[in-house]
Design a protein around this motif. Structure first.
Motif, PDB file in Angstrom:
ATOM      1  N   LEU A 132     -38.205 -49.942   8.905  1.00 51.02           N
ATOM      2  CA  LEU A 132     -39.259 -49.375   9.735  1.00 51.02           C
ATOM      3  C   LEU A 132     -38.670 -48.498  10.833  1.00 51.02           C
ATOM      4  CD1 LEU A 132     -41.468 -52.583  10.319  1.00 51.02           C
ATOM      5  CD2 LEU A 132     -41.478 -51.009   8.362  1.00 51.02           C
ATOM      6  N   VAL A 133     -39.383 -47.447  11.164  1.00 47.12           N
ATOM      7  CA  VAL A 133     -39.035 -46.610  12.313  1.00 47.12           C
ATOM      8  C   VAL A 133     -40.141 -46.818  13.341  1.00 47.12           C
ATOM      9  CG1 VAL A 133     -38.524 -44.291  13.156  1.00 47.12           C
ATOM     10  CG2 VAL A 133     -37.894 -44.946  10.807  1.00 47.12           C
ATOM     11  N   ILE A 134     -39.801 -47.449  14.451  1.00 43.74           N
ATOM     12  CA  ILE A 134     -40.809 -47.864  15.425  1.00 43.74           C
ATOM     13  C   ILE A 134     -40.466 -47.336  16.819  1.00 43.74           C
ATOM     14  CG2 ILE A 134     -41.362 -49.956  14.122  1.00 43.74           C
ATOM     15  CD1 ILE A 134     -39.669 -51.563  16.080  1.00 43.74           C
ATOM     16  N   ALA A 182     -26.219 -32.239  12.869  1.00 45.16           N
ATOM     17  CA  ALA A 182     -27.083 -33.358  13.237  1.00 45.16           C
ATOM     18  C   ALA A 182     -26.535 -34.680  12.724  1.00 45.16           C
ATOM     19  CB  ALA A 182     -28.493 -33.139  12.691  1.00 45.16           C
ATOM     20  N   THR A 183     -26.817 -35.737  13.454  1.00 45.30           N
ATOM     21  CA  THR A 183     -26.523 -37.094  12.998  1.00 45.30           C
ATOM     22  C   THR A 183     -27.649 -37.548  12.090  1.00 45.30           C
ATOM     23  OG1 THR A 183     -25.327 -37.632  15.027  1.00 45.30           O
ATOM     24  CG2 THR A 183     -26.160 -39.479  13.723  1.00 45.30           C
ATOM     25  N   VAL A 184     -27.305 -38.054  10.923  1.00 49.22           N
ATOM     26  CA  VAL A 184     -28.317 -38.539   9.979  1.00 49.22           C
ATOM     27  C   VAL A 184     -28.245 -40.059   9.912  1.00 49.22           C
ATOM     28  CG1 VAL A 184     -29.158 -38.483   7.609  1.00 49.22           C
ATOM     29  CG2 VAL A 184     -28.180 -36.417   8.638  1.00 49.22           C
ATOM     30  N   LEU A 185     -29.379 -40.698  10.156  1.00 47.26           N
ATOM     31  CA  LEU A 185     -29.471 -42.155  10.107  1.00 47.26           C
ATOM     32  C   LEU A 185     -30.345 -42.563   8.931  1.00 47.26           C
ATOM     33  CD1 LEU A 185     -30.068 -42.911  13.903  1.00 47.26           C
ATOM     34  CD2 LEU A 185     -27.892 -42.914  12.659  1.00 47.26           C
ATOM     35  N   ILE A 224     -33.749 -39.104  11.216  1.00 50.48           N
ATOM     36  CA  ILE A 224     -33.908 -40.439  10.636  1.00 50.48           C
ATOM     37  C   ILE A 224     -34.567 -40.262   9.276  1.00 50.48           C
ATOM     38  CG2 ILE A 224     -34.869 -42.750  10.945  1.00 50.48           C
ATOM     39  CD1 ILE A 224     -35.002 -42.193  13.933  1.00 50.48           C
ATOM     40  N   ARG A 225     -33.864 -40.640   8.239  1.00 53.89           N
ATOM     41  CA  ARG A 225     -34.275 -40.373   6.874  1.00 53.89           C
ATOM     42  C   ARG A 225     -34.873 -41.598   6.187  1.00 53.89           C
ATOM     43  NH1 ARG A 225     -34.950 -35.327   4.904  1.00 53.89           N
ATOM     44  NH2 ARG A 225     -33.039 -34.091   4.731  1.00 53.89           N
TER      45      ARG A 225
END
Length: 496
Positions: free
Chosen positions: A52-54, A43-46, A7-8
């Protein structure tokens, strides 16, 4: 094994801090949180830029495919957890509810049989105690020691069906204390509810408004206060499910100020709508809002409960998601006491809390994470496996778009039920990506769930977050006898 996911560019939010960071997920776990993390091959990149990453939401209170009042809830463990994912929830804690006389272990096995093949997210179970015997006590011990159950629910309402009396409640509280489990209560004075229901019928009130009129706030508040007193005297921590009124919240607050170990759970319904709906001219609309305890006709109640959540007097948000379609509700078209109780919420919970809390200026993003995920994880002994974005935690994550908005509607929600209590409300904040157990189950708003993907999560007893204060208090408050000389005076004869 789940594939690697990165997660970028997002802002990682936990209940106690935020940081700009990437998140690397491997093998279903968070492997690394840091800046400019390398992307493993394949890898999957999101993309989480400006988002926000929660931690994934934890719904502490659901009833998927519950058999109740002659019907079965229409959202089962598949459609219900599918909708949960769509709303940003990655774990539910559902309820095993035995019938009177039914063994707790047999009921647990039955619910596992319903859930295991269908769940799209991780899940766990509370177990209700609807009758009392030595067999029930033995089953509680087995559930704690061998099935990973650490919470047991008591009904103070539904007279003749699930309701326990005070002496039975005390036995459950004592057993929970012995086992290191958390006691939970549905707090309404069931005897008074039955009395008031009959009064409404005598007055010719047979519509959904009778449901609200027969269950006034005082009936909830009295039961909350009584449950807290009984649990406190039994040295047992208490969790009050679906706090629906100002009076009930105030009772919890007052007792907490006195040092009682009690937790309060408002639900999406009590934060997002109110009981004026019971007086709607459309019967189906009014009946669609029937749940117990009921929504309160005072339209200031949702804001009040959100304020109590914001200042810490209430703890975490569940839903009591238990859905029946209009035809099922219509079983009670001529008698409000026969309307199956239950409403939706599992899909809309996160957005309701964001809108009513963050957008209203009552809570910040860290508190949002706390009340939708982290506090639940702590209370039910899941933390930091769940409820945290940190190395080693389960990869249950949500990329949350704070700028997005949507209008809630039965025509667009993912639940099987044909009614939505939040119909027409515009809410803010929604998930863009959802990761469950390391798998991307929502990507760019598109669901990618699969039946049976979720795992049953056992929970250990003697949770430190729940029991530490009680243990220390018992050491300092242990009653001791008064040392005195023997009485040597006259003693009267027994009366004849």
């Amino acid at each position: 094994m789940s594939p690697s996911v990165v997660i970028r560019g997002g802002k990682v939010v936990n209940h106690d801090f935020t940081e700009k960071a990437d998140v690397l997920i491997e093998g279903g776990k968070i492997k690394e949180v840091g800046h400019d993390l390398p992307v493993p091959k394949g890898a999957t990149v999101l993309d989480a830029t400006h988002k926000l990453v929660i931690p994934g939401g934890i719904d502490t209170h659901t009833h998927m495919q519950l058999p109740f009042m002659g019907q079965v809830a229409i959202d089962d463990f598949y459609s219900g957890t599918r909708a949960a994912v769509a709303g940003g929830t990655t774990m539910i804690i559902d309820f095993v509810i035995p019938q009177k006389g039914e063994g707790l272990l047999g009921a647990y096995d039955k619910w596992r049989g319903w859930a295991d093949p269908k769940v799209c997210v991780d899940f766990s179970f509370h177990v209700a105690v609807t009758w009392w015997s030595d067999e029930v006590k033995r089953d509680m011990e087995t559930l704690v020691k061998e099935r990973g159950v650490n919470s047991f629910k008591i009904f103070m309402a539904y007279k003749g069906v699930f309701q326990l009396d005070d002496s039975q409640m005390i036995e459950v509280f004592k057993t929970c204390r012995e086992l290191g489990a958390l006691a939970m209560v549905h707090a309404e004075n069931g005897d008074m509810v039955a009395e008031l229901q009959q009064k409404m019928k005598t007055l010719g009130i047979m519509g959904p408004e009778g449901h609200a009129l027969s269950r006034p706030e005082i009936v909830e508040a009295e039961a909350v206060n009584r449950a807290i007193m009984l649990s406190n005297q039994s040295h047992c921590p208490l969790y009050v499910v679906h706090v629906m009124s100002k009076s009930a919240a105030d009772s919890i607050t007052l007792n907490r100020q006195k040092g009682q170990v009690v937790f309060g759970e408002p639900i999406a319904a009590s934060l997002g709508t109110d009981g004026t709906n019971y007086f709607h001219k459309c019967w189906a609309h009014a009946a669609g809002h029937v749940l117990s305890p009921p929504l309160r006709p005072d339209p200031t109640t949702p804001m009040y409960l959100m304020q109590q959540l914001a200042n810490g007097n209430l703890d975490c948000v569940g839903t009591d998601n238990c859905t029946f379609n209009t035809a099922q509700k219509a079983v009670g078209k001529d008698d409000f006491t026969k309307i199956p109780n239950g409403v939706n919420g599992v899909e809309d919970r996160m957005s309701i809390v964001w809108t009513k809390g963050v957008c209203a200026g009552l809570i910040d993003e860290c508190k949002f994470v706390e009340v939708t995920s982290s506090k639940a994880a702590k209370i039910f002994n899941l933390y930091p496996k769940k409820g945290r974005v940190a190395v080693g935690s389960d990869a249950d994550l949500v990329v949350w778009d704070t700028s997005a908005s949507r209008m809630i509607s039965k025509d667009t929600h993912h639940q099987a039920v044909n009614f939505n209590i939040f119909e027409g409300q515009t809410v803010f904040g929604k998930p863009v990506h959802v990761i469950s157990g390391g798998h991307v189950v929502l990507q760019d708003g598109e669901l990618k769930v699969s039946r049976g993907h979720g795992n049953y999560i056992p929970r250990q007893a003697h949770c430190s977050h729940v029991y530490n204060i009680l243990r220390h208090r018992e050491k300092t408050e242990q009653p001791v006898p008064v040392t005195r000389g023997p009485y040597t005076g006259p003693v009267a004869e027994p009366a004849k």
